[in-house]
Design an enzyme around this catalytic site. Structure first.
Site, mmCIF file in Angstrom:
data_model
loop_
_atom_site.group_PDB
_atom_site.id
_atom_site.type_symbol
_atom_site.label_atom_id
_atom_site.label_comp_id
_atom_site.label_asym_id
_atom_site.label_seq_id
_atom_site.Cartn_x
_atom_site.Cartn_y
_atom_site.Cartn_z
ATOM 1 C CG HIS A 94 -1.871 1.148 1.263
ATOM 2 N ND1 HIS A 94 -3.130 1.096 0.737
ATOM 3 C CD2 HIS A 94 -1.712 2.410 1.753
ATOM 4 C CE1 HIS A 94 -3.730 2.270 0.903
ATOM 5 N NE2 HIS A 94 -2.888 3.075 1.523
ATOM 6 C CD GLU A 95 1.678 3.522 3.703
ATOM 7 O OE1 GLU A 95 1.858 4.574 3.053
ATOM 8 O OE2 GLU A 95 0.699 3.350 4.442
#
Length: 423
Positions: A76-77
């Site tokens: 996600h990051e």
């Protein structure tokens, strides 16, 4: 925040189903469900050895589940980070975890860190850092970029999780095959609470309810639930199919259950209900077949996750107690890993999809909240929302998310079996 909502429609896919919302700050504390301290000292050597193996298996399964969640946060990051880098936007930090740094290193202008509090991760931008060395009007600061660039960076985390979920499902199709369910008659009773109305009536786990009055011969879960709720203290005849002891043959019997009256005046009988399905695995014949199976499975899981989130939001007062935090998710993932290694495919895909689903909600501290503010700016003809107003909204949202996350961590920890045994 990563949370989990128990979703009956996923029960056939892994032992403890979940629906897992999240946002750009993911709460991921790792807790090892170890047996009671010194339990092995009271056992013979052979049993102690077995207990040691069980402990090792538990640690390995928890580590597997935690690794899955850590990979999902990283994906996600990384989506945010790579989107910013692709547009030449300044990034100052890439962190897994919060709080004091356990390890850190700098590569170019970006500091990478592993931090002490495993509640998620974040990508930091130097927009409001007076020591960053960038002028406030630098065109490559995120806040100074055009709306399309900012929308790309903020939505990239969700896109990364969706893409990762599909790759997981595709890998599952290529390796262990995709689960396919066939609907069978009746409603399955996986669990019966001791002392409940169902237990008093003689219902047992594994029973299949084939017929109820006022419904078709093949009732569905919603029909049965509505009937029970509408029948407090009334006799409800049930036609049940049960496996005869010591055989695989099933026999039909008639039971009568009298639902207890709950605090809201509705009936309840104290059972868990789920659709009666048979699951088989389909292995693809070639890459094209694997692609078709993966697309179909991904579509099914996505629809199930988003529908589960919708039902949670619409019936939050009834479903709130089923929302679980990171401790429960780790416990579920560990159980999945112990039961079937290939179940981790489904576990990882569902967590990814839940992370994407929750992040799309237009709430402060979620990616969807940031997207909403950017779209509001676009609707205002490009006039920016005052910086202090925007920061106040996001800061308050992060505080609420952290408080909810800590509440779920404490509650779910106290609900772990080995904690209950010690209390």
């Amino acid at each position: 925040m990563i949370t989990a909502h128990l979703s009956p429609s996923l029960k056939h896919r892994f032992p403890s189903p979940l629906h897992c919302p999240s946002h750009s700050h993911h709460h991921l504390p790792v807790h090892l469900p170890l047996p009671r301290r010194y339990r092995h000292l009271a056992k013979p050597a052979a049993v102690a050895g077995s207990a040691a193996l069980d402990l090792l298996a538990s640690v390995e399964s928890v580590a597997s589940a935690a690794s899955v969640l850590a990979a999902i946060v990283l994906v996600h990051e990384s989506g945010h980070f790579l989107a910013a880098a692709s547009r030449g936007i300044h990034v100052s930090q890439f962190s897994i975890g919060f709080g004091p740094a356990l390890a850190r290193f700098r590569l170019g202008p970006v500091e990478y860190a592993l931090r002490a509090i495993p509640l998620g991760g974040y990508v930091g931008f130097p927009d409001d850092d007076p020591e960053s060395g960038f002028a406030p009007d630098d065109p490559d600061l995120l806040r100074n970029r055009p709306v399309p660039d900012r929308l790309l960076v903020v939505s990239a985390g969700v896109a990364a999780n969706l893409a990762f979920a599909f790759l997981i499902v595709y890998a599952q199709a290529l390796t262990v095959g995709v689960p396919v369910q066939a609907q069978l008659p009746g409603v399955l009773v996986p669990e019966v609470l001791p002392g409940s109305a169902a237990a008093r009536a003689g219902l047992l786990p594994g029973d299949i309810i084939l017929a109820v009055p006022g419904a078709a011969p093949d009732p569905s879960v919603p029909v049965l639930v509505d009937l029970i709720k509408a029948s407090p203290s009334k006799k409800v005849p049930l036609t049940v199919s049960r496996t005869a002891p010591g055989t695989v043959d099933r026999r039909s019997l008639e039971l009568t259950v009298v639902p207890d009256t709950s605090a809201d005046g509705m009936g309840r009988i104290g059972v868990q209900l789920s659709p009666n399905v048979m699951v088989t695995r389909v292995n693809p014949k070639n890459l094209a077949d694997a692609t078709v199976l993966a697309v179909r499975e991904f579509t099914l899981l996505t629809g199930t996750v988003f529908d589960g989130l919708r039902q949670t939001l619409l019936n939050f007062s009834q479903s709130a107690e089923k929302v679980s935090g990171p401790v429960a998710i780790i416990a579920v993932g560990a159980e999945v890993a112990r039961s079937s290694a290939d179940g981790l495919f489904q576990f990882a895909a569902v967590i990814n999809l839940n992370l994407a689903a929750i992040n799309l909600l237009p709430l402060p501290a979620l990616d969807g909240g940031t997207l909403a503010l950017i779209l509001l700016e676009a609707a205002r003809g490009g006039r920016k929302i005052p910086r202090d107003v925007e920061q106040g909204i996001m800061s308050s949202g992060i505080l609420v998310v952290l408080m909810v996350g800590m509440f779920l961590i404490v509650r779910d920890t106290l609900n772990l079996d080995f904690i209950k045994e010690m209390l």
